[in-house]
Design a protein around this motif. Structure first.
Motif, mmCIF file in Angstrom:
data_model
loop_
_atom_site.group_PDB
_atom_site.id
_atom_site.type_symbol
_atom_site.label_atom_id
_atom_site.label_comp_id
_atom_site.label_asym_id
_atom_site.label_seq_id
_atom_site.Cartn_x
_atom_site.Cartn_y
_atom_site.Cartn_z
ATOM 1 N N ARG A 135 0.842 -1.204 0.000
ATOM 2 C CA ARG A 135 0.000 0.000 0.000
ATOM 3 C C ARG A 135 0.879 1.257 0.000
ATOM 4 O O ARG A 135 0.602 2.224 -0.710
ATOM 5 N N SER A 137 3.865 1.572 -1.193
ATOM 6 C CA SER A 137 4.459 1.702 -2.523
ATOM 7 C C SER A 137 3.529 2.452 -3.465
ATOM 8 O O SER A 137 3.946 3.384 -4.175
ATOM 9 N N ASN A 138 2.257 2.074 -3.465
ATOM 10 C CA ASN A 138 1.293 2.760 -4.335
ATOM 11 C C ASN A 138 1.166 4.239 -3.983
ATOM 12 O O ASN A 138 1.087 5.093 -4.867
ATOM 13 N N HIS A 139 1.128 4.535 -2.696
ATOM 14 C CA HIS A 139 0.962 5.922 -2.262
ATOM 15 C C HIS A 139 2.188 6.771 -2.577
ATOM 16 O O HIS A 139 2.062 7.990 -2.798
ATOM 17 N N ARG A 141 4.260 6.490 -5.188
ATOM 18 C CA ARG A 141 4.578 6.638 -6.607
ATOM 19 C C ARG A 141 4.457 8.080 -7.127
ATOM 20 O O ARG A 141 5.329 8.538 -7.870
ATOM 21 N N TYR A 183 1.622 -0.430 -10.110
ATOM 22 C CA TYR A 183 0.551 -0.323 -9.125
ATOM 23 C C TYR A 183 0.147 -1.742 -8.729
ATOM 24 O O TYR A 183 -0.187 -2.560 -9.574
ATOM 25 N N GLU A 185 -2.179 -4.485 -6.615
ATOM 26 C CA GLU A 185 -3.476 -4.707 -5.972
ATOM 27 C C GLU A 185 -3.338 -5.398 -4.621
ATOM 28 O O GLU A 185 -4.222 -5.285 -3.773
ATOM 29 N N GLY A 257 -4.169 3.501 -2.472
ATOM 30 C CA GLY A 257 -3.422 4.570 -3.110
ATOM 31 C C GLY A 257 -3.947 4.896 -4.492
ATOM 32 O O GLY A 257 -4.687 4.125 -5.108
ATOM 33 N N LYS A 259 -4.286 5.485 -8.501
ATOM 34 C CA LYS A 259 -3.768 4.940 -9.758
ATOM 35 C C LYS A 259 -3.318 6.105 -10.639
ATOM 36 O O LYS A 259 -3.926 7.169 -10.645
#
Length: 351
Positions: A135, A137-139, A141, A183, A185, A257, A259
């Motif tokens: 999570r 990592s997504n935030h 980016r 991204y 999941e 996070g 996309k």
């Protein structure tokens, strides 16, 4: 929320007075008593590993002491320790360290491995588990290009002004599993993509996941790898503090996070690598060009609550203003060589 601990790995170069890489890493590491030093891919690189730190002051003390001890050991071996992300002088192809893993990399990846004497900075932040790391990592980016621009420190490479603030990031992008992470999941999604790369032979194992954010393969941390090694300890501490605040903000949010359009993120990375702090970046979430000082303001606003919780808001704001005023490594390299590059100027870059 408990404040997460942090640790930093700084890769550093061993060079001559004119910036040529010098293959003395094994002797220098052996001479740096008490410092946690690792050998890197080429024999002209060493890596400092800080202990786990709870505060920025503790991290600053540890890195200052480690750099000083390692610099003393380098001087004993007739070389200079340099906090810069690409060799200022010399030739592209370097001697690979005599460790089985690195020798296998040289055999598998050829010139890509032998020309990879570049230095980054890796920041580890404690997270509850792998799902949390995904999570985070997504935030992170959308903010990775801004962190890259802030710490850019590789304008000069092999006696040339590259035209880029971070030439290291351009070189590093040649690896098969590098740059901004996809991204994800879930942790299972991450594992499946890594397993695919291992199965195809594009990477040797999970340790070769070189995405700019990744769950650590051996620690309960998320590792952020986007940065050139900063020129100064203060800049490294600034980077680590901002990343710590970004991780705290992501964990507080709790969602997966935002996309992003991949080509927008790609463009933001390229602009950050070329211009560093001196030009426009991209506000990735809105796909609009923004001067880098404004992007850094937006970053501080995004993590304001975390910085307040850490007691770091004023120090981070002052540190960012200092970098914008005085320049980061790339700016200072260009100021040194503004009259052209020759052996005298390369010596000035090293100094």
């Amino acid at each position: 929320m408990n404040l997460p601990s942090m640790g930093v790995e700084e890769e550093l170069l061993l060079v001559s007075a004119s910036g040529d890489p010098m293959p003395r890493s094994k002797a220098v590491a052996a001479g740096a008593e008490g410092v946690d030093v690792e050998l890197e891919l080429t024999r002209s690189q060493v890596e400092i590993n800080s202990p786990v730190c709870e505060t920025s002051d503790e991290l600053r003390l540890q890195l200052t002491w480690s750099r000083a001890k390692l610099a003393e050991a380098a001087a004993e071996e007739g070389t200079k320790l340099l906090a810069i992300a690409t060799p200022p002088g010399g030739v592209a192809e370097q001697l690979v360290t005599r460790k089985p893993r690195y020798q296998e990399m040289a055999a598998r990846y050829g010139l890509l491995a032998r020309e990879q004497g570049v230095c980054g900075c890796h920041v580890h932040i404690d997270v509850p588990d792998k799902e949390a790391a995904i999570r985070v990592s997504n935030h992170l980016r959308p903010w990775l290009p801004t962190l890259l621009a802030l710490t850019a420190n590789s304008a000069v490479y092999l006696g040339q002004d590259t035209g880029f603030a971070s030439w290291r990031s351009i070189m590093w992008s040649r690896w098969p599993c590098s740059g901004p992470p996809p991204y994800f999941e879930s942790a299972e999604h991450y594992d499946a993509l890594v397993a695919m790369q291992v199965a195809t032979g594009s990477i040797m194992d999970e340790r070769m996941v070189y995405w700019d954010v990744r769950p650590s393969s051996h620690l309960p941390t998320v590792e952020v790898r986007v940065s050139d090694v900063p020129l100064t300890v203060d800049e490294t501490v600034l980077l680590a503090t901002l990343i710590r605040a970004l991780v705290m903000t992501a964990l507080e949010d709790g969602g997966l996070g935002p996309k992003l359009e991949p080509e927008v993120l790609r463009a933001a990375y390229w602009l950050a690598a070329r211009d560093g702090i001196t030009g426009n970046g991209l506000e990735v979430l809105k796909a609009r060009p923004v001067p880098m000082p404004e992007l850094l303001d937006l970053l501080q606003l995004h993590v304001a609550a975390a910085l307040q919780q850490l007691g770091e808001a004023d120090r981070v704001a002052a540190a960012i203003q200092r970098v914008l005023r005085d320049g980061n490594g790339a700016v200072k390299q260009r100021q040194t060589i503004e009259d052209g590059l020759d052996i005298v100027m390369l010596t000035a870059v090293v100094d």
